[in-house]
Design a protein around this motif. Structure first.
Motif, PDB file in Angstrom:
ATOM      1  N   THR A 114     107.919 -96.502  54.451  1.00 12.67           N
ATOM      2  CA  THR A 114     107.500 -96.255  53.071  1.00 12.67           C
ATOM      3  C   THR A 114     108.029 -94.940  52.530  1.00 12.67           C
ATOM      4  O   THR A 114     107.807 -94.605  51.371  1.00 12.67           O
ATOM      5  N   GLY A 115     108.720 -94.162  53.382  1.00 15.65           N
ATOM      6  CA  GLY A 115     109.299 -92.894  52.940  1.00 15.65           C
ATOM      7  C   GLY A 115     108.292 -91.772  52.818  1.00 15.65           C
ATOM      8  O   GLY A 115     108.564 -90.768  52.191  1.00 15.65           O
ATOM      9  N   GLY A 116     107.106 -91.925  53.395  1.00 22.24           N
ATOM     10  CA  GLY A 116     106.090 -90.883  53.295  1.00 22.24           C
ATOM     11  C   GLY A 116     106.463 -89.643  54.070  1.00 22.24           C
ATOM     12  O   GLY A 116     107.390 -89.635  54.867  1.00 22.24           O
ATOM     13  N   SER A 117     105.730 -88.559  53.826  1.00 22.20           N
ATOM     14  CA  SER A 117     105.983 -87.335  54.573  1.00 22.20           C
ATOM     15  C   SER A 117     105.405 -87.478  55.970  1.00 22.20           C
ATOM     16  O   SER A 117     104.774 -88.460  56.292  1.00 22.20           O
ATOM     17  N   GLY A 118     105.596 -86.523  56.789  1.00 21.29           N
ATOM     18  CA  GLY A 118     105.095 -86.596  58.152  1.00 21.29           C
ATOM     19  C   GLY A 118     105.940 -85.743  59.058  1.00 21.29           C
ATOM     20  O   GLY A 118     105.951 -84.537  58.926  1.00 21.29           O
ATOM     21  N   SER A 119     106.684 -86.373  59.952  1.00 20.96           N
ATOM     22  CA  SER A 119     107.401 -85.611  60.967  1.00 20.96           C
ATOM     23  C   SER A 119     108.829 -85.265  60.560  1.00 20.96           C
ATOM     24  O   SER A 119     109.654 -84.989  61.400  1.00 20.96           O
ATOM     25  N   ILE A 120     109.124 -85.282  59.282  1.00 22.00           N
ATOM     26  CA  ILE A 120     110.447 -84.863  58.841  1.00 22.00           C
ATOM     27  C   ILE A 120     110.509 -83.345  58.945  1.00 22.00           C
ATOM     28  O   ILE A 120     109.584 -82.646  58.550  1.00 22.00           O
ATOM     29  N   SER A 121     111.589 -82.824  59.479  1.00 18.44           N
ATOM     30  CA  SER A 121     111.732 -81.374  59.538  1.00 18.44           C
ATOM     31  C   SER A 121     113.094 -80.954  59.024  1.00 18.44           C
ATOM     32  O   SER A 121     114.039 -81.730  58.995  1.00 18.44           O
ATOM     33  N   TYR A 122     113.170 -79.721  58.622  1.00 18.85           N
ATOM     34  CA  TYR A 122     114.380 -79.108  58.105  1.00 18.85           C
ATOM     35  C   TYR A 122     114.676 -77.925  59.015  1.00 18.85           C
ATOM     36  O   TYR A 122     113.823 -77.058  59.218  1.00 18.85           O
ATOM     37  N   THR A 123     115.858 -77.889  59.618  1.00 21.28           N
ATOM     38  CA  THR A 123     116.174 -76.875  60.612  1.00 21.28           C
ATOM     39  C   THR A 123     117.349 -76.017  60.161  1.00 21.28           C
ATOM     40  O   THR A 123     118.372 -76.551  59.739  1.00 21.28           O
ATOM     41  N   ILE A 124     117.188 -74.704  60.273  1.00 18.83           N
ATOM     42  CA  ILE A 124     118.285 -73.765  60.045  1.00 18.83           C
ATOM     43  C   ILE A 124     118.598 -73.120  61.394  1.00 18.83           C
ATOM     44  O   ILE A 124     117.839 -72.283  61.883  1.00 18.83           O
ATOM     45  N   PRO A 125     119.707 -73.526  62.057  1.00 21.00           N
ATOM     46  CA  PRO A 125     120.060 -72.890  63.327  1.00 21.00           C
ATOM     47  C   PRO A 125     120.766 -71.555  63.118  1.00 21.00           C
ATOM     48  O   PRO A 125     121.554 -71.400  62.194  1.00 21.00           O
ATOM     49  N   ILE A 126     120.468 -70.594  63.983  1.00 21.05           N
ATOM     50  CA  ILE A 126     121.084 -69.278  63.950  1.00 21.05           C
ATOM     51  C   ILE A 126     121.723 -69.038  65.317  1.00 21.05           C
ATOM     52  O   ILE A 126     121.042 -69.132  66.343  1.00 21.05           O
ATOM     53  N   SER A 127     123.018 -68.763  65.356  1.00 19.91           N
ATOM     54  CA  SER A 127     123.710 -68.499  66.616  1.00 19.91           C
ATOM     55  C   SER A 127     123.924 -67.002  66.785  1.00 19.91           C
ATOM     56  O   SER A 127     124.466 -66.343  65.893  1.00 19.91           O
ATOM     57  N   ILE A 128     123.490 -66.480  67.932  1.00 24.88           N
ATOM     58  CA  ILE A 128     123.611 -65.055  68.231  1.00 24.88           C
ATOM     59  C   ILE A 128     124.354 -64.928  69.569  1.00 24.88           C
ATOM     60  O   ILE A 128     123.848 -65.341  70.596  1.00 24.88           O
ATOM     61  N   SER A 129     125.578 -64.399  69.545  1.00 24.60           N
ATOM     62  CA  SER A 129     126.369 -64.223  70.759  1.00 24.60           C
ATOM     63  C   SER A 129     126.023 -62.893  71.415  1.00 24.60           C
ATOM     64  O   SER A 129     125.820 -61.893  70.730  1.00 24.60           O
ATOM     65  N   TYR A 130     125.973 -62.887  72.748  1.00 25.71           N
ATOM     66  CA  TYR A 130     125.663 -61.661  73.450  1.00 25.71           C
ATOM     67  C   TYR A 130     126.580 -61.476  74.654  1.00 25.71           C
ATOM     68  O   TYR A 130     127.193 -62.421  75.144  1.00 25.71           O
ATOM     69  N   ARG A 131     126.644 -60.237  75.129  1.00 25.95           N
ATOM     70  CA  ARG A 131     127.372 -59.876  76.339  1.00 25.95           C
ATOM     71  C   ARG A 131     126.529 -58.827  77.046  1.00 25.95           C
ATOM     72  O   ARG A 131     126.030 -57.901  76.403  1.00 25.95           O
TER      73      ARG A 131
END
Length: 148
Positions: free
Chosen positions: A128-145
């Motif tokens: 039915t297109g209702g809300s619920g477990s839909i999520s919006y993700t912004i990934p952030i990549s952090i390189s380290y040494r």
């Protein structure tokens, strides 16, 4: 010489935990039960180590490399303003060239963190297109040494 990977992960996660605490953002830590909030963003943290390299002939000096990925996750339909603000704040916590120190171990941030475009996990949560477990993700990549 002991593998320093766990120390490195702890140093990076401590920085995220401090940020999350000051911002009032929950974190879904690896292998710990977590119930996502429905009304505000939360974080998921992954540290992805790369191959360790010896940097001397005796193999006594090591360089540890990897990427920490932090996902800022919000329920779809709540907008992106808060998620983007949090992503920018995390990026600011790990500036290019930053050195994290723990005794004899130094971890360096290699490059400016990259904030990727948001990803919606699916178009709707049900037939039915209702809300619920839909999520919006912004990934952030952090390189380290880390040198030890």
């Amino acid at each position: 010489m002991a593998d320093q990977s766990l120390r490195i992960i702890e140093m990076l996660e401590q920085r995220i935990a401090l940020f999350a605490n000051t911002q009032g953002v929950q974190v879904a830590w690896e292998n710990i039960p977590f119930t996502p909030p429905q009304d505000k963003p939360y974080l998921r943290v992954f540290v992805l180590p790369a191959a360790t390299q010896s940097i001397d002939f005796e193999a006594s000096a090591k360089t540890y490399r990897g990427v920490m990925q932090v996902n800022v996750i919000a329920m779809a339909g709540n907008g992106v303003t808060d998620s983007r603000r949090i992503a920018n704040g995390i990026s600011d916590e790990f500036p290019d060239g930053e050195r994290l120190q723990d005794g004899d171990l130094s971890v360096y941030i290699n490059g400016q963190p990259t904030i990727h475009s948001g990803i919606q996990d699916r178009a709707s949560s049900g037939p039915t297109g209702g809300s619920g477990s839909i999520s919006y993700t912004i990934p952030i990549s952090i390189s380290y040494r880390a040198d030890y």
